[in-house]
Design a protein around this motif. Structure first.
Motif, PDB file in Angstrom:
ATOM      1  N   HIS A 157      96.494 -75.414 -64.286  1.00  0.00           N
ATOM      2  CA  HIS A 157      97.187 -76.354 -65.161  1.00  0.00           C
ATOM      3  C   HIS A 157      96.760 -77.776 -64.791  1.00  0.00           C
ATOM      4  O   HIS A 157      96.174 -78.019 -63.739  1.00  0.00           O
ATOM      5  N   ARG A 158      97.075 -78.731 -65.648  1.00  0.00           N
ATOM      6  CA  ARG A 158      96.679 -80.118 -65.389  1.00  0.00           C
ATOM      7  C   ARG A 158      97.304 -80.673 -64.119  1.00  0.00           C
ATOM      8  O   ARG A 158      96.731 -81.552 -63.466  1.00  0.00           O
ATOM      9  N   ASP A 159      98.473 -80.126 -63.736  1.00  0.00           N
ATOM     10  CA  ASP A 159      99.111 -80.593 -62.498  1.00  0.00           C
ATOM     11  C   ASP A 159      98.599 -79.851 -61.273  1.00  0.00           C
ATOM     12  O   ASP A 159      99.083 -80.071 -60.152  1.00  0.00           O
ATOM     13  N   GLY A 160      97.618 -78.954 -61.469  1.00  0.00           N
ATOM     14  CA  GLY A 160      97.005 -78.243 -60.357  1.00  0.00           C
ATOM     15  C   GLY A 160      97.634 -76.915 -60.023  1.00  0.00           C
ATOM     16  O   GLY A 160      97.156 -76.207 -59.122  1.00  0.00           O
ATOM     17  N   THR A 161      98.697 -76.527 -60.709  1.00  0.00           N
ATOM     18  CA  THR A 161      99.359 -75.248 -60.427  1.00  0.00           C
ATOM     19  C   THR A 161      98.545 -74.091 -60.999  1.00  0.00           C
ATOM     20  O   THR A 161      97.795 -74.246 -61.968  1.00  0.00           O
ATOM     21  N   ALA A 203      92.817 -68.046 -77.118  1.00  0.00           N
ATOM     22  CA  ALA A 203      92.558 -69.350 -77.731  1.00  0.00           C
ATOM     23  C   ALA A 203      91.069 -69.664 -77.790  1.00  0.00           C
ATOM     24  O   ALA A 203      90.626 -70.452 -78.631  1.00  0.00           O
ATOM     25  N   HIS A 204      90.295 -69.016 -76.911  1.00  0.00           N
ATOM     26  CA  HIS A 204      88.839 -69.205 -76.956  1.00  0.00           C
ATOM     27  C   HIS A 204      88.240 -68.677 -78.262  1.00  0.00           C
ATOM     28  O   HIS A 204      87.088 -69.005 -78.579  1.00  0.00           O
ATOM     29  N   LEU A 205      88.997 -67.862 -78.997  1.00  0.00           N
ATOM     30  CA  LEU A 205      88.519 -67.416 -80.298  1.00  0.00           C
ATOM     31  C   LEU A 205      88.284 -68.619 -81.218  1.00  0.00           C
ATOM     32  O   LEU A 205      87.374 -68.612 -82.047  1.00  0.00           O
ATOM     33  N   LEU A 206      89.127 -69.650 -81.078  1.00  0.00           N
ATOM     34  CA  LEU A 206      88.944 -70.874 -81.849  1.00  0.00           C
ATOM     35  C   LEU A 206      87.636 -71.559 -81.461  1.00  0.00           C
ATOM     36  O   LEU A 206      86.911 -72.084 -82.316  1.00  0.00           O
ATOM     37  N   TRP A 231      80.913 -83.775 -74.009  1.00  0.00           N
ATOM     38  CA  TRP A 231      81.198 -85.192 -74.252  1.00  0.00           C
ATOM     39  C   TRP A 231      82.678 -85.566 -74.049  1.00  0.00           C
ATOM     40  O   TRP A 231      83.029 -86.728 -74.115  1.00  0.00           O
ATOM     41  N   ASP A 232      83.526 -84.570 -73.796  1.00  0.00           N
ATOM     42  CA  ASP A 232      84.930 -84.871 -73.554  1.00  0.00           C
ATOM     43  C   ASP A 232      85.095 -85.424 -72.139  1.00  0.00           C
ATOM     44  O   ASP A 232      84.509 -84.897 -71.178  1.00  0.00           O
ATOM     45  N   SER A 233      85.888 -86.460 -71.998  1.00  0.00           N
ATOM     46  CA  SER A 233      86.051 -87.093 -70.683  1.00  0.00           C
ATOM     47  C   SER A 233      86.711 -86.150 -69.674  1.00  0.00           C
ATOM     48  O   SER A 233      86.473 -86.269 -68.465  1.00  0.00           O
ATOM     49  N   GLN A 234      87.536 -85.234 -70.162  1.00  0.00           N
ATOM     50  CA  GLN A 234      88.206 -84.283 -69.272  1.00  0.00           C
ATOM     51  C   GLN A 234      87.557 -82.906 -69.313  1.00  0.00           C
ATOM     52  O   GLN A 234      88.104 -81.951 -68.783  1.00  0.00           O
ATOM     53  N   ARG A 235      86.391 -82.817 -69.977  1.00  0.00           N
ATOM     54  CA  ARG A 235      85.596 -81.584 -70.009  1.00  0.00           C
ATOM     55  C   ARG A 235      86.408 -80.374 -70.454  1.00  0.00           C
ATOM     56  O   ARG A 235      86.429 -79.327 -69.810  1.00  0.00           O
ATOM     57  N   ARG A 236      87.081 -80.541 -71.592  1.00  0.00           N
ATOM     58  CA  ARG A 236      87.949 -79.492 -72.101  1.00  0.00           C
ATOM     59  C   ARG A 236      87.340 -78.819 -73.315  1.00  0.00           C
ATOM     60  O   ARG A 236      86.679 -79.460 -74.138  1.00  0.00           O
ATOM     61  N   THR A 237      87.602 -77.530 -73.434  1.00  0.00           N
ATOM     62  CA  THR A 237      87.351 -76.822 -74.680  1.00  0.00           C
ATOM     63  C   THR A 237      88.609 -76.915 -75.532  1.00  0.00           C
ATOM     64  O   THR A 237      89.637 -77.431 -75.098  1.00  0.00           O
ATOM     65  N   PHE A 238      88.539 -76.397 -76.758  1.00  0.00           N
ATOM     66  CA  PHE A 238      89.736 -76.397 -77.596  1.00  0.00           C
ATOM     67  C   PHE A 238      90.844 -75.563 -76.947  1.00  0.00           C
ATOM     68  O   PHE A 238      92.028 -75.901 -77.045  1.00  0.00           O
ATOM     69  N   ALA A 239      90.456 -74.464 -76.267  1.00  0.00           N
ATOM     70  CA  ALA A 239      91.460 -73.636 -75.587  1.00  0.00           C
ATOM     71  C   ALA A 239      92.147 -74.414 -74.480  1.00  0.00           C
ATOM     72  O   ALA A 239      93.369 -74.292 -74.275  1.00  0.00           O
ATOM     73  N   ASP A 240      91.389 -75.246 -73.751  1.00  0.00           N
ATOM     74  CA  ASP A 240      91.986 -76.062 -72.694  1.00  0.00           C
ATOM     75  C   ASP A 240      92.965 -77.075 -73.279  1.00  0.00           C
ATOM     76  O   ASP A 240      94.019 -77.357 -72.692  1.00  0.00           O
ATOM     77  N   LEU A 281      94.725 -76.723 -76.069  1.00  0.00           N
ATOM     78  CA  LEU A 281      95.929 -76.037 -76.542  1.00  0.00           C
ATOM     79  C   LEU A 281      96.819 -75.592 -75.395  1.00  0.00           C
ATOM     80  O   LEU A 281      98.045 -75.717 -75.460  1.00  0.00           O
ATOM     81  N   LEU A 282      96.212 -75.075 -74.326  1.00  0.00           N
ATOM     82  CA  LEU A 282      96.994 -74.538 -73.204  1.00  0.00           C
ATOM     83  C   LEU A 282      97.204 -75.552 -72.091  1.00  0.00           C
ATOM     84  O   LEU A 282      97.840 -75.233 -71.084  1.00  0.00           O
ATOM     85  N   ARG A 283      96.633 -76.762 -72.257  1.00  0.00           N
ATOM     86  CA  ARG A 283      96.785 -77.817 -71.263  1.00  0.00           C
ATOM     87  C   ARG A 283      96.274 -77.353 -69.897  1.00  0.00           C
ATOM     88  O   ARG A 283      96.990 -77.410 -68.878  1.00  0.00           O
ATOM     89  N   THR A 284      95.025 -76.873 -69.891  1.00  0.00           N
ATOM     90  CA  THR A 284      94.411 -76.381 -68.657  1.00  0.00           C
ATOM     91  C   THR A 284      93.156 -77.182 -68.347  1.00  0.00           C
ATOM     92  O   THR A 284      92.610 -77.890 -69.201  1.00  0.00           O
ATOM     93  N   GLU A 285      92.709 -77.056 -67.122  1.00  0.00           N
ATOM     94  CA  GLU A 285      91.471 -77.691 -66.664  1.00  0.00           C
ATOM     95  C   GLU A 285      90.687 -76.697 -65.815  1.00  0.00           C
ATOM     96  O   GLU A 285      91.267 -75.794 -65.202  1.00  0.00           O
ATOM     97  N   VAL A 286      89.390 -76.890 -65.769  1.00  0.00           N
ATOM     98  CA  VAL A 286      88.514 -76.087 -64.910  1.00  0.00           C
ATOM     99  C   VAL A 286      87.992 -77.008 -63.819  1.00  0.00           C
ATOM    100  O   VAL A 286      87.263 -77.980 -64.094  1.00  0.00           O
TER     101      VAL A 286
END
Length: 321
Positions: free
Chosen positions: A99-103, A116-119, A132-141, A143-148
């Motif tokens: 998650h974005r808070d690291g959990t 959500a990766h189907l999108l 090109w996204d500053s937070q390196r997110r896919t659309f699934a990230d 929607l689910l508010r996640t980070e890699v």
């Protein structure tokens, strides 16, 4: 007097890359390791199940391997991260999904993220968005508010597990292709043999079945019944009873032309154009008829008539004069 100044070499403090956002190519490599081996096996086995005879031994084996491949994919993507904190691909490339808070994300959260990766897949752009996204997110990230993020350095045992997984998937795919080719080749060869056998035996079988003489009527009818399957023997006997109760005359047929409409290793359908003679001189008359015949190969390898449909009833040739 010379003033000597001692230069002190300074080095910039190293910043740990752990918890940094993972680059796109690292994420792509991890997804490839996680998805491609099991996906390739599942796709290959699905294709094999369509080429082999349904409900047969090879069909059940390919279906079981297909199910195991899908189960292995789900375990790797959803269960292993929950228990050990990584999937095979993420551990190999040293990344983790949080998650974005690291959990840590649970199995259901990972499942929703994969759905959500189907999108991303439908749009295609979604997979490229981290470039090109500053937070390196896919659309699934999004929607689910996640980070890699980057995690621990890959371990040697993970590399061995990855190599083993890829080799196993490769062997299964090659074996599936080999089985599919062998089954299709064997079936095509058996079908070619069927066409060759029916082209010769089919006309003879039908001619013998439809030919009889009042002097040897019982033997002729018995021979005709021996050329029929169990399912067609009943209707054939009913027709023979009608002939026997009437005034039977000589009935002789021969095939003038024919064509095989369909064939398989143990079945064939043939269209036959026949001529014959009915009765004895001076009341003898010549007739023609067209029939469609279904043949079935029995356990002993003999071809039997499974059904005979008269398309054109017997009639005098020409204009009937």
């Amino acid at each position: 007097m010379t003033l000597v100044v001692e230069e002190t070499q300074t080095t910039a403090p190293q910043v740990s890359s752990q918890n940094a956002l993972a680059p796109w190519h690292i994420r792509a490599g991890a997804v490839a390791v996680d998805v491609l081996p099991a996906g390739a096996v599942a796709t290959t086995m699905a294709l094999v199940s369509f080429t082999v005879p349904p409900r047969g031994g090879w069909w059940w084996l390919s279906s079981c391997v297909l199910g195991i491949a899908i189960l292995a994919l789900l375990v790797n993507r959803l269960l292993l991260p929950t228990i050990y904190g990584w999937s095979l691909g993420r551990a190999l490339f040293g990344i983790s999904v949080v998650h974005r808070d690291g959990t840590v994300i649970g199995a259901w959260g990972l499942l929703l993220r994969d759905l959500a990766h189907l999108l991303d897949t439908v749009s295609v752009v979604g997979w490229l968005w981290p470039l090109w996204d500053s937070q390196r997110r896919t659309f699934a990230d999004m929607l689910l508010r996640t980070e890699v993020r980057c995690a621990e350095t890959p371990r040697p045992d993970i590399r061995r597990w990855t190599i083993g997984t890829v080799l196993t998937a490769t062997v299964l795919c090659v074996a599936g292709v080999a089985v599919s080719y062998a089954v299709v080749y064997t079936r095509d060869r058996a079908t070619d043999q069927t066409r060759a056998q029916i082209a010769i035996q089919g006309p003879k079988i039908v001619a013998q079945m439809l030919t009889y003489d009042p002097k040897t009527l019982a033997d002729d009818f018995k021979r005709a019944q021996s050329l029929a399957t169990d399912s067609y023997r009943g209707p054939l006997k009913a027709q023979q009873d009608i002939v026997q109760k009437g005034n039977p005359v000589i009935n002789e047929y021969w095939v003038t032309d024919g064509s095989i409409e369909s064939s398989s290793p143990d079945r064939a359908t043939m269209l036959l154009f026949m001529q014959g003679r009915r009765g004895a001189a001076p009341e003898e008359r010549y007739i023609t008829a067209t029939v469609r015949v279904n043949f079935v190969k029995d356990a002993g390898g003999h071809w039997l008539v499974d059904n005979l449909t008269v398309l054109t009833k017997p009639k005098p040739p020409g204009n009937g004069k």
